[in-house]
Design an enzyme around this catalytic site. Structure first.
Site, mmCIF file in Angstrom:
data_model
loop_
_atom_site.group_PDB
_atom_site.id
_atom_site.type_symbol
_atom_site.label_atom_id
_atom_site.label_comp_id
_atom_site.label_asym_id
_atom_site.label_seq_id
_atom_site.Cartn_x
_atom_site.Cartn_y
_atom_site.Cartn_z
ATOM 1 N N LYS A 78 0.817 -1.218 0.000
ATOM 2 C CA LYS A 78 0.000 0.000 0.000
ATOM 3 C C LYS A 78 0.851 1.269 0.000
ATOM 4 C CE LYS A 78 -2.347 -1.192 3.700
ATOM 5 N NZ LYS A 78 -1.959 -2.601 3.843
ATOM 6 N N THR A 79 1.832 1.321 0.893
ATOM 7 C CA THR A 79 2.620 2.550 1.021
ATOM 8 C C THR A 79 3.429 2.831 -0.241
ATOM 9 O OG1 THR A 79 2.739 2.369 3.433
ATOM 10 C CG2 THR A 79 4.425 3.702 2.351
ATOM 11 N N GLU B 46 -4.035 5.690 1.761
ATOM 12 C CA GLU B 46 -4.015 4.247 1.948
ATOM 13 C C GLU B 46 -5.301 3.801 2.634
ATOM 14 O OE1 GLU B 46 -0.451 2.653 3.679
ATOM 15 O OE2 GLU B 46 0.773 4.249 2.821
#
Length: 476
Positions: free
Chosen positions: A122-123, A166
């Site tokens: 995600k990051t 996110e």
């Protein structure tokens, strides 16, 4: 549920304000004119940066921090009934929101809210897409789960309709969101202290996908097992990416250079060889030959992340030139295969990997990075995760030549499960890989200083504070 009114800013108190996500939300509210304060256990670079911006922060847990002028409080999932400040909030009748509920309310203020979800990546994917949006001068508002050097932090407040964040599945927090565009990168077992099993997790991601409006879009990995079950019956647009040529976006001819950086040929709906002739960006261009995408970061898993970011950029109508230039200039996010320095000829990399799949991806990426011996200094994260994935952790760690373990980082948990790093040490050794365990960072550092030699690669790995070991070695 208490509703934040951005036209009428109030006083908001954050319990756990030093967290990477909470701190970003605090900054967003501060920029919107809210009075912001909060508490955390101890001072950190994040809390110090917030204080410099004018946010009052208390350290420790004390009911006296809760004053009558507070209109609303924001809590993380780590705050429980026995928290003294939470008890004081309830006693005073001050309304509370979860971190996810606040983030969902913030999303409502933007025409193009984009949420990046998935068990892993995600990051990095959010950071890639952030760089693309910035390169295209879209002036986005960004909320990232890591420090992005180009914005000097994890949050950026823009003036446009774009809001990118996110979306974490833990405690079903992403079900409080209101995305118009959503990405699902992968769906695997994790957070089994909350979810029952993989099917429970898949059900949660299905519910997340159902949040999208009819005029929205879901970008989903075609590598997810039975991904069609997550999208069946959705009224929004579905875009797929992955390793298979049946996906809308896929990669071929993946190449690693001498520094481990990866490049690949991009096949998308508007390339000649995709056989579709479609153009997802809606520009009406003629089909073109596959383009080579260059990344300044290692790992085939980042090819997967880049494909997702490219699909999102095309959907938003961003020029392919801006997209490819942004990806080529992207050097990663803090704690994602981050180069920390070199000491006595030993290269030190730090990585946030704390799930077997993430460890595998990071250590596979390291195989293409120059080194003699590959060392992994691993700090397991939470007792429940360590117990649930003991054998998978051991198997993943065997991709390193030598492994060093420190004690489990408890995070939100208490040591009640009867599992330890010594159990993991035994499992790794059983598979034939050298593995040492040290109960303190000091002992681990002494061992590494003595045994790592010129040309070796040391990766400090985990979601806790294991990064301190590499930083300490570099300071010696």
């Amino acid at each position: 549920m208490y509703q934040i009114d951005f036209k009428h800013p109030v006083s908001v108190y954050f319990i756990g304000i030093g967290g990477i996500s909470m701190s970003g939300l605090a900054e967003l509210l501060l920029d919107a004119g809210f009075s912001v304060s909060g508490s955390d256990w101890k001072s950190s670079p994040i809390t110090q940066a917030l204080e410099q911006k004018g946010i009052r922060i208390f350290y420790g847990e004390d009911a006296s921090h809760i004053t009558e002028d507070i209109d609303c409080a924001v809590l993380t999932s780590a705050v429980h009934e026995d928290n003294l400040e939470f008890a004081a909030l309830r006693q005073r009748g001050i309304p509370c929101l979860s971190r996810a509920q606040l983030l969902g309310q913030i999303m409502k203020n933007y025409r193009l809210p984009i949420a990046v979800s998935g068990t892993h990546g995600k990051t990095t994917t959010t950071s890639m897409l952030s760089e693309i949006l910035l390169k295209a001068d879209t002036d986005p508002t960004l909320s990232i789960g890591g420090i992005l050097k180009s914005i000097g932090g994890n949050v950026r407040v823009g003036k446009s309709d774009y809001f990118l964040t996110e979306a974490c599945e833990y405690t079903n927090s992403f079900l409080s969101f209101f995305p118009r565009i959503a990405l699902i990168l992968n769906v695997e077992e994790d957070h089994l202290d909350f979810f029952k099993d993989l099917e429970d997790i898949r059900h949660s991601f299905r519910r997340f996908a159902q949040l999208l409006p009819r005029d929205g879009a879901l970008i989903i990995s075609g590598d997810i097992d039975r991904w069609q079950e997550l999208t069946e019956g959705l009224s929004c647009r579905i875009i797929t990416y992955g390793h298979d040529s049946s996906c809308d976006y896929y990669a071929r001819d993946i190449v690693h250079d001498k520094q481990g950086h990866v490049s690949f040929l991009l096949h998308s709906p508007d390339t000649e060889l995709s056989g579709t002739g479609r153009n997802s960006s809606g520009t009406g261009n003629e089909p073109r030959s596959p383009q080579r995408v260059f990344l300044q970061i290692p790992g085939d898993h980042n090819v997967h992340n880049a494909l997702a970011a490219i699909a999102a950029a095309d959907l938003l109508g961003i020029s392919r030139e801006d997209t490819l230039r942004a990806l080529k200039e992207f050097h990663g996010t803090d704690r994602r295969f981050e180069y920390k320095g070199t000491v006595n000829g030993v290269t030190i990399i730090d990585d946030y990997a704390h799930h077997p799949t993430e460890i595998t991806a990071t250590l596979q990426a390291a195989q293409n990075y120059p080194h003699k011996t590959l060392w992994c200094m691993f700090q397991p994260h939470t007792y429940s995760r360590t117990r649930a994935f003991m054998e998978q952790f051991a198997q993943a760690l065997t991709l390193a030549d030598r492994v060093v373990l420190t004690d489990i980082y408890a995070a939100r948990e208490k040591d009640t499960l009867g599992v330890s790093s010594q159990d993991l040490q035994a499992a790794v050794r059983k598979l034939g890989t050298e593995c040492e365990y040290f109960p303190t960072f000091e002992e681990a550092e002494k061992f590494l200083l003595t045994n790592c030699i010129n040309g070796d690669l040391l990766i400090t790995m985990g979601a806790g504070d294991v990064v301190k070991i590499g930083e300490s070695l570099l300071a010696k």
